[in-house]
Design a protein around this motif. Sequence first.
Motif, PDB file in Angstrom:
ATOM      1  N   PRO A 137      -1.704   0.523 -21.905  1.00  0.00           N
ATOM      2  CA  PRO A 137      -1.199  -0.102 -20.665  1.00  0.00           C
ATOM      3  C   PRO A 137      -0.400   0.901 -19.834  1.00  0.00           C
ATOM      4  O   PRO A 137       0.305   1.751 -20.376  1.00  0.00           O
ATOM      5  CB  PRO A 137      -0.304  -1.246 -21.169  1.00  0.00           C
ATOM      6  N   TYR A 138      -0.513   0.797 -18.524  1.00  0.00           N
ATOM      7  CA  TYR A 138       0.246   1.650 -17.587  1.00  0.00           C
ATOM      8  C   TYR A 138       1.537   0.916 -17.208  1.00  0.00           C
ATOM      9  O   TYR A 138       1.493  -0.104 -16.540  1.00  0.00           O
ATOM     10  CB  TYR A 138      -0.607   1.925 -16.342  1.00  0.00           C
ATOM     11  N   ARG A 139       2.692   1.426 -17.665  1.00  0.00           N
ATOM     12  CA  ARG A 139       3.979   0.774 -17.433  1.00  0.00           C
ATOM     13  C   ARG A 139       4.750   1.541 -16.350  1.00  0.00           C
ATOM     14  O   ARG A 139       4.809   2.758 -16.354  1.00  0.00           O
ATOM     15  CB  ARG A 139       4.823   0.732 -18.718  1.00  0.00           C
ATOM     16  N   THR A 140       5.394   0.780 -15.470  1.00  0.00           N
ATOM     17  CA  THR A 140       6.235   1.382 -14.432  1.00  0.00           C
ATOM     18  C   THR A 140       7.649   1.582 -14.970  1.00  0.00           C
ATOM     19  O   THR A 140       7.975   1.178 -16.096  1.00  0.00           O
ATOM     20  CB  THR A 140       6.297   0.484 -13.186  1.00  0.00           C
ATOM     21  N   VAL A 141       8.510   2.199 -14.135  1.00  0.00           N
ATOM     22  CA  VAL A 141       9.913   2.407 -14.516  1.00  0.00           C
ATOM     23  C   VAL A 141      10.605   1.079 -14.758  1.00  0.00           C
ATOM     24  O   VAL A 141      11.496   0.965 -15.607  1.00  0.00           O
ATOM     25  CB  VAL A 141      10.655   3.202 -13.401  1.00  0.00           C
ATOM     26  N   GLU A 142      10.194   0.034 -14.029  1.00  0.00           N
ATOM     27  CA  GLU A 142      10.811  -1.286 -14.184  1.00  0.00           C
ATOM     28  C   GLU A 142      10.107  -2.118 -15.235  1.00  0.00           C
ATOM     29  O   GLU A 142      10.253  -3.344 -15.281  1.00  0.00           O
ATOM     30  CB  GLU A 142      10.809  -2.015 -12.841  1.00  0.00           C
ATOM     31  N   ASP A 143       9.302  -1.451 -16.093  1.00  0.00           N
ATOM     32  CA  ASP A 143       8.655  -2.100 -17.242  1.00  0.00           C
ATOM     33  C   ASP A 143       7.639  -3.159 -16.804  1.00  0.00           C
ATOM     34  O   ASP A 143       7.492  -4.187 -17.456  1.00  0.00           O
ATOM     35  CB  ASP A 143       9.704  -2.716 -18.173  1.00  0.00           C
ATOM     36  N   LEU A 192      -2.398  -6.259 -23.786  1.00  0.00           N
ATOM     37  CA  LEU A 192      -1.326  -5.261 -23.693  1.00  0.00           C
ATOM     38  C   LEU A 192      -1.168  -4.460 -24.982  1.00  0.00           C
ATOM     39  O   LEU A 192      -0.081  -4.019 -25.335  1.00  0.00           O
ATOM     40  CB  LEU A 192       0.022  -5.916 -23.313  1.00  0.00           C
ATOM     41  N   SER A 193      -2.282  -4.278 -25.697  1.00  0.00           N
ATOM     42  CA  SER A 193      -2.274  -3.502 -26.945  1.00  0.00           C
ATOM     43  C   SER A 193      -3.181  -2.288 -26.768  1.00  0.00           C
ATOM     44  O   SER A 193      -4.294  -2.400 -26.232  1.00  0.00           O
ATOM     45  CB  SER A 193      -2.778  -4.351 -28.116  1.00  0.00           C
ATOM     46  N   PRO A 194      -2.737  -1.097 -27.219  1.00  0.00           N
ATOM     47  CA  PRO A 194      -3.564   0.108 -27.079  1.00  0.00           C
ATOM     48  C   PRO A 194      -4.858  -0.002 -27.904  1.00  0.00           C
ATOM     49  O   PRO A 194      -4.929  -0.716 -28.916  1.00  0.00           O
ATOM     50  CB  PRO A 194      -2.663   1.227 -27.601  1.00  0.00           C
ATOM     51  N   ILE A 195      -5.862   0.740 -27.469  1.00  0.00           N
ATOM     52  CA  ILE A 195      -7.154   0.785 -28.175  1.00  0.00           C
ATOM     53  C   ILE A 195      -7.549   2.249 -28.320  1.00  0.00           C
ATOM     54  O   ILE A 195      -7.422   3.041 -27.364  1.00  0.00           O
ATOM     55  CB  ILE A 195      -8.243   0.015 -27.407  1.00  0.00           C
TER      56      ILE A 195
END
Length: 832
Positions: A805-811, A784-787
Motif C-alpha cells: 500500500p502507498y501511505r501518505t505522511v498523514e497515514d 491493505l496487506s502486502p503481496i
Amino acid sequence: MDQEAEPTPICAIGASAGGIGALQEFFRRIDDNLGIAYVVIVHLAPDYPSHLAEILGQCTAMPVHQVDDTPELKPDCVYVIGPDRELSITGNHVKARPFTEPRGQRAPIDMFFRSIAAARGDGFAVVMTGAGSDGAVGVRKVKEAGGVILVQDPREAEFAMMPRSAIATGVADFIEPIAGLTRRIAETLQSKKALQQTSEEDADQQIFKILAFLRVRTGHDFASYKSATVRRRIGRRMEVTRQASLSDYADYLSQTPEEAQDLLGDLLISVTSFFRDRESYAELAETVIPTLFDAHGEHGTIRIWSAGCATGEEAYSIAILMLEEAERRGVRPDIQIFASDLDEGALRTAREGRYPRAIEADLSEERLERFFLQELEHYRIRKEVRDLVLFAHHSAMKDPPFMHLDLVSCRNLLIYLERELQRQLLALFHYALDPGGFLFLGSAESADARSDLFASHARDAQIYTAKPRNKHSVELLNQLPRSHRKDLPKPSQATGRAERSPVAAHAAALESVAPPSVLVDEDQRILHLSPGAGRYIMPPAGPLTHDLSEIVRPELRGELRSALHRAFASQEANITLPVNVGFDGERRRVTMFVAAQPSEPHMAAQALVMFLDGGAVAEGEETEEVGQGDGAREVRRLREEVRSAQERLDASRREHESSAQELRIANEELQSINEEYRSTAEELETSKEELQSINEELQTVNSELKTKLDNVASAHSDLQNLINATEIGTLFLDADLRIKMLTPAVEQLFSVSESDVGRPITDFTHKLEYEGVENDARRVLRDLSPIENEVKTRDGRWLMMRLRPYRTVEDRIEGIVLSFVEITERRDAQDR
C-alpha cells in the motif's frame, strides 16, 4: 527600600540529564563579579538529599545556597533548587514550595521561567543539556516579557533533546557552547551599561531618525508604538550588530540595506501559544462560538479574522474550537478564518503548521491526538484544521480590513500601541464586524476606550460585542487608502415609476407620509434619522454629541429622556404628553411616540422615536379650554400631569441610581487600572535599565533555515539520482491504478515512459508471463496487506514482484507501490 526599587538581575539556568558537568563548566568560566543572582533548576530525585550546592560551591568563589525557604536574591550568589520542591519568584525573593503536579507531570524549569516572566519581565533564561522538553514553554514566556534566551549548543550537550526543544520554539537569542554563553552574558551586561549612559534627548533624536529611515525603507511606521517597546527592540538590534551607540547604529542601518528587514522583524514581536489564557478561550467556546453557529445555521458562512496571528497558534486554536462545536452539533458550516501578520518568517511557520513537542503543555491529550500528527520531536496540524485558515501578509494599520466578520481576535497587539492608535484600530475592527459581532482581546487589553462602539460581553475574558454602526460617522485609520473608505449613503435617484418595485414604492410612500423619526441605541445615541427629523434637532453649544436626548429641542428633552428610559426598561411602547415647542416664532403642540425594537440575544437594544405634530397652539387656547371644561376634566388633567411628573421622577431616580452604580464600578476599574499602570511603569523603568541585550536570533535562525533548504535540495537531488540510477523497477499507482511515478528500470518490463504518467496501467502491455498483476493490485487496495510473488518474464528472467500500500505522511492509503527485483541468479542456483 532601595533593594525593592532596584531588583537584583537574575539568571535562571535549567538543566537535566548530564547537567552536572555542564553546570560545573559554566560556573568555572563565568565572572564572579557581574552582579547577577544565579538560580539553578535541575531535575532531582524527590526521595534523596541533594549535594548539588556543595558540588557547585567547589567550582566558583560565589556563595552557593540550596533554597529551602524564601531567601532574598543577592548579587553574585548562586541559589540551587532542593529535592521535591519547585521555585517561584516574587519581587526580589525566590520561594521554594512543594510541587503542585504529580511526579510524572512536573516541569520545574518551565515553572520558574514562567514565574520570572510574570513577576520580573527581565533577566536571562539558560537551557542546558537534558532529556525531554522542560523549559521550552517557559523560554517563550521569558522572551515575550523581554528577557534574553541562551541555549547550549546541542552538538556540545550530552543530551541534546532539551536544548533542541528550546531552539525549536524559535525564541533563542544565543545558541553556543558553555564558554560562549558565559561570554554573551558578560557582553550583554556591558552593553546595558553603555546604553544607560546615553542621554534621554540624544536617544529620542536617534530613535526618531531610525524609525523615519525604517518607514522609508519598509513602508511600516512604528512612530505610534510605545516608546519603551521600540527603544528596547532597537537596543537589541544595536547589540547584535556590535554598534557602540545609537548614532552608530543609525549610520549602520542607512549603510546596510538588509538591516532594515532585520530590525523590522525584531520590532514585530511574534510570540504566542495555543489556547493562551485558557479561561478566556473557555468563555469563547461556551458563549461566543455557539452564538455564531446559531446565527448562521447549518449552511451559513462564519467569517473570523485573527489580526497579528504571529506563528499561527491562536488562529489554529480558534479553528479547533470551531471544529469541536461543529462535531457536537453534527453540522459543518462554511468556516473562513483569515489570519494576518507583518512578519513573513512567522507566517511561514504558521503555514507549515509544524510545532515543537513543547506544545504538549498547552494542549490536552485529546486535542493533540485529534488535531495533530506526531513527527518525531514535532507535531504537525492536521489538514482539516489547516484548511480552515488563510494566512496573509497584511497590516491592520495600513491595509484595508477584512469585511463582514463575525469575530475579530486581536490579542496582545494593542498593548504595544499608543492610546490614539488603539482607538483608531478599535474603530477599524468595529467597521469590519457585522453588528453584534464579537471582538476578542488579550488579557491586558480592553475596548473600554471605545464604549461608543463596543459593549462588554465577558469582561474577565476581554470579549466584546459590536454595537450597531452609525453609517454617517464611520471612523477609520488615517493610513487607510481613500478608495476603501466607506462613502456616505447617497439618496437614491428616481428612475421612473415603471422601474420602481412595489417594495420600493411602499417604502417611499411610508417615508413621505410617516411622521419624522429617529432610531437610537440603548445609550440613546442616534443610529439613523428620517429626512424630516432635523426639524426637531437643536444641538446645544459645545462639543457635538450623538445623544438624542441632548440635541433635540430643549422643550422635548425631559419628556424624551423619560420615555426612552421607560421603553428600554419595560420593552413596551409609550407616548408622551403634548409639549408646546417653539418653531421660528410659532408654537406647536408635539407628542413623541417611543417604542423599543425587539432584538436577538447577541444584538444591542434599539428604540424608534416618532415626532407627532399636533398643530399650532393658538393664543389663549389653553385658558379657554380650562374655562369651558368642568371640574372633573380639570382634575383628570391635573392627575395626568401629576402621574407624568411622578413617572419622570421615578425614571430620574432610577437613572441616578444606575449612574451612581456605574460611577462606582468605573471608580474601582480606574483604581485597578491605576495600580496596573503604576506597576507597569515600575517594570518599564527596570526594563529600560536591565533589558538591553545582544540578539543574534535572526542570524542564527536564518543560517539554520538556509542549511535546511540546502539539505532539502541535496536530498531532492539524491532522490532523483537514485530513481534514475536504480536497477529496481518501481511503479507508483493511485487508487484507480493510474501511474503516479516510475523508475527507468520499469520501462524494460512495461511499455511505459515518463509521458504516460496519469494513464491507467491496464492500458499498457508488459513482458511478464504472469497475468495477475491487476488482480493483485486491487487485492492490496482492498485488504491493505502486502503481496510478494516470483514472476517470470518472456525472455526467461525471474523477478521478485512486491505490491505494498502507498501511505501518505498523514497515514492515508492513496494507492500502491509495485516493485520488481531481479532474482534470476538465485533461481538458477536453486534449480542446480
